[in-house]
Motif scaffolding. Sequence first.
Motif, mmCIF file in Angstrom:
data_model
loop_
_atom_site.group_PDB
_atom_site.id
_atom_site.type_symbol
_atom_site.label_atom_id
_atom_site.label_comp_id
_atom_site.label_asym_id
_atom_site.label_seq_id
_atom_site.Cartn_x
_atom_site.Cartn_y
_atom_site.Cartn_z
ATOM 1 N N THR A 1 45.816 -59.821 -9.227
ATOM 2 C CA THR A 1 45.890 -60.708 -10.389
ATOM 3 C C THR A 1 46.035 -62.156 -9.936
ATOM 4 O OG1 THR A 1 46.862 -58.985 -11.780
ATOM 5 C CG2 THR A 1 47.223 -61.271 -12.464
ATOM 6 N N PHE A 2 46.895 -62.371 -8.940
ATOM 7 C CA PHE A 2 47.117 -63.727 -8.449
ATOM 8 C C PHE A 2 45.833 -64.327 -7.888
ATOM 9 C CE2 PHE A 2 48.214 -66.715 -5.054
ATOM 10 C CZ PHE A 2 48.884 -67.667 -5.811
ATOM 11 N N VAL A 3 45.106 -63.586 -7.044
ATOM 12 C CA VAL A 3 43.890 -64.160 -6.446
ATOM 13 C C VAL A 3 42.736 -64.236 -7.446
ATOM 14 C CG1 VAL A 3 44.492 -63.673 -4.053
ATOM 15 C CG2 VAL A 3 43.110 -62.017 -5.344
ATOM 16 N N ALA A 4 42.788 -63.451 -8.512
ATOM 17 C CA ALA A 4 41.779 -63.607 -9.569
ATOM 18 C C ALA A 4 42.000 -64.934 -10.291
ATOM 19 C CB ALA A 4 41.840 -62.438 -10.548
ATOM 20 N N GLU A 5 43.266 -65.302 -10.459
ATOM 21 C CA GLU A 5 43.610 -66.562 -11.127
ATOM 22 C C GLU A 5 43.584 -67.756 -10.172
ATOM 23 O OE1 GLU A 5 47.447 -65.614 -12.743
ATOM 24 O OE2 GLU A 5 46.598 -64.305 -14.284
ATOM 25 N N ASN A 6 43.751 -67.506 -8.880
ATOM 26 C CA ASN A 6 43.802 -68.543 -7.839
ATOM 27 C C ASN A 6 42.924 -68.083 -6.678
ATOM 28 O OD1 ASN A 6 46.292 -70.175 -8.903
ATOM 29 N ND2 ASN A 6 46.886 -68.024 -8.955
ATOM 30 N N PRO A 7 41.622 -68.130 -6.831
ATOM 31 C CA PRO A 7 40.737 -67.548 -5.812
ATOM 32 C C PRO A 7 40.909 -68.177 -4.431
ATOM 33 C CG PRO A 7 39.503 -68.170 -7.778
ATOM 34 C CD PRO A 7 40.887 -68.722 -7.946
ATOM 35 N N ILE A 8 40.732 -67.336 -3.427
ATOM 36 C CA ILE A 8 40.683 -67.805 -2.041
ATOM 37 C C ILE A 8 39.244 -68.254 -1.828
ATOM 38 C CG2 ILE A 8 40.921 -67.167 0.380
ATOM 39 C CD1 ILE A 8 42.905 -64.947 -0.630
ATOM 40 N N LEU A 9 39.049 -69.552 -1.713
ATOM 41 C CA LEU A 9 37.705 -70.111 -1.651
ATOM 42 C C LEU A 9 37.292 -70.421 -0.218
ATOM 43 C CD1 LEU A 9 37.927 -72.518 -4.720
ATOM 44 C CD2 LEU A 9 36.963 -70.204 -4.636
ATOM 45 N N PHE A 10 35.983 -70.344 0.000
ATOM 46 C CA PHE A 10 35.379 -70.614 1.300
ATOM 47 C C PHE A 10 34.311 -71.676 1.137
ATOM 48 C CE2 PHE A 10 36.998 -66.345 1.326
ATOM 49 C CZ PHE A 10 37.542 -66.186 2.577
ATOM 50 N N GLU A 11 33.978 -72.309 2.232
ATOM 51 C CA GLU A 11 32.844 -73.225 2.236
ATOM 52 C C GLU A 11 31.589 -72.396 1.934
ATOM 53 O OE1 GLU A 11 32.982 -76.471 2.421
ATOM 54 O OE2 GLU A 11 35.123 -76.537 2.845
ATOM 55 N N PRO A 12 30.612 -72.960 1.221
ATOM 56 C CA PRO A 12 29.409 -72.198 0.844
ATOM 57 C C PRO A 12 28.710 -71.578 2.065
ATOM 58 C CG PRO A 12 29.462 -74.288 -0.322
ATOM 59 C CD PRO A 12 30.580 -74.324 0.692
ATOM 60 N N GLY A 13 28.420 -70.282 1.964
ATOM 61 C CA GLY A 13 27.701 -69.581 3.013
ATOM 62 C C GLY A 13 28.429 -69.505 4.339
ATOM 63 N N GLY B 1 42.470 -76.296 0.205
ATOM 64 C CA GLY B 1 43.314 -75.734 -0.839
ATOM 65 C C GLY B 1 43.542 -74.237 -0.714
ATOM 66 N N ALA B 2 42.744 -73.557 0.096
ATOM 67 C CA ALA B 2 42.913 -72.112 0.248
ATOM 68 C C ALA B 2 44.247 -71.772 0.902
ATOM 69 C CB ALA B 2 41.758 -71.518 1.043
ATOM 70 N N ASP B 3 44.750 -72.664 1.730
ATOM 71 C CA ASP B 3 46.016 -72.410 2.426
ATOM 72 C C ASP B 3 47.160 -72.150 1.452
ATOM 73 O OD1 ASP B 3 44.707 -72.737 4.811
ATOM 74 O OD2 ASP B 3 45.496 -74.740 5.199
ATOM 75 N N ALA B 4 47.203 -72.902 0.362
ATOM 76 C CA ALA B 4 48.290 -72.726 -0.609
ATOM 77 C C ALA B 4 48.234 -71.336 -1.239
ATOM 78 C CB ALA B 4 48.218 -73.809 -1.679
#
Length: 181
Positions: free
Chosen positions: A69-81, A88-91
């Motif tokens: 639920t947490f990561v659905a609301e606060n996705p762990i994002l990556f650089e494209p491709g 911001g992914a660190d937080a």
Amino acid sequence: VIEAMPTNLVSGTAALDGAELRLDGIVRNDATRAALDELAVSVDVDAALVDRPVADENTAAELEAELNTFVAENPILFEPGSVALAPGADATLEQVAARALRVVGVDLTVVGHTDSDGTADDNQLLSDGRAAVVAAALVELGLDEAAVASEGRGATEPVLDADGNEDKAASRRVEFVVALQ
């Protein structure tokens, strides 16, 4: 004492009652308990420290639901491709680690997904790499390496919108599977 809390406690509070400082918290392990006990004695702090609870089936299921639920609301994002984490992914990863560290006795599998753009082989490699990067980050944040695994599923489990079309942004995700050890 306050400076020592984040690195030694899974969760905790410090309170000042008149002239007496009190520290309550859940310790990460025996070594952190010993370090905090020694510090508390040296500065005359009343410390009430407890070990992390051992998970049961319900706790593991609740943790899995909470993390997803947490990561659905606060996705762990990556650089494209890329497997490189976006700013911001660190937080988000710090919050995931803090939640996972609250209990012992669970294994955590990081599951990476991609959207359907690109080839199946490229998507599989990308999802494997992203899951591995997240797993490594969680180990760096204090999770036991032996209790963390990763796997990629490529674009095999897309997220669909109400019309049955792929929601590409939602398909690019990280999920967690939590199991008892």
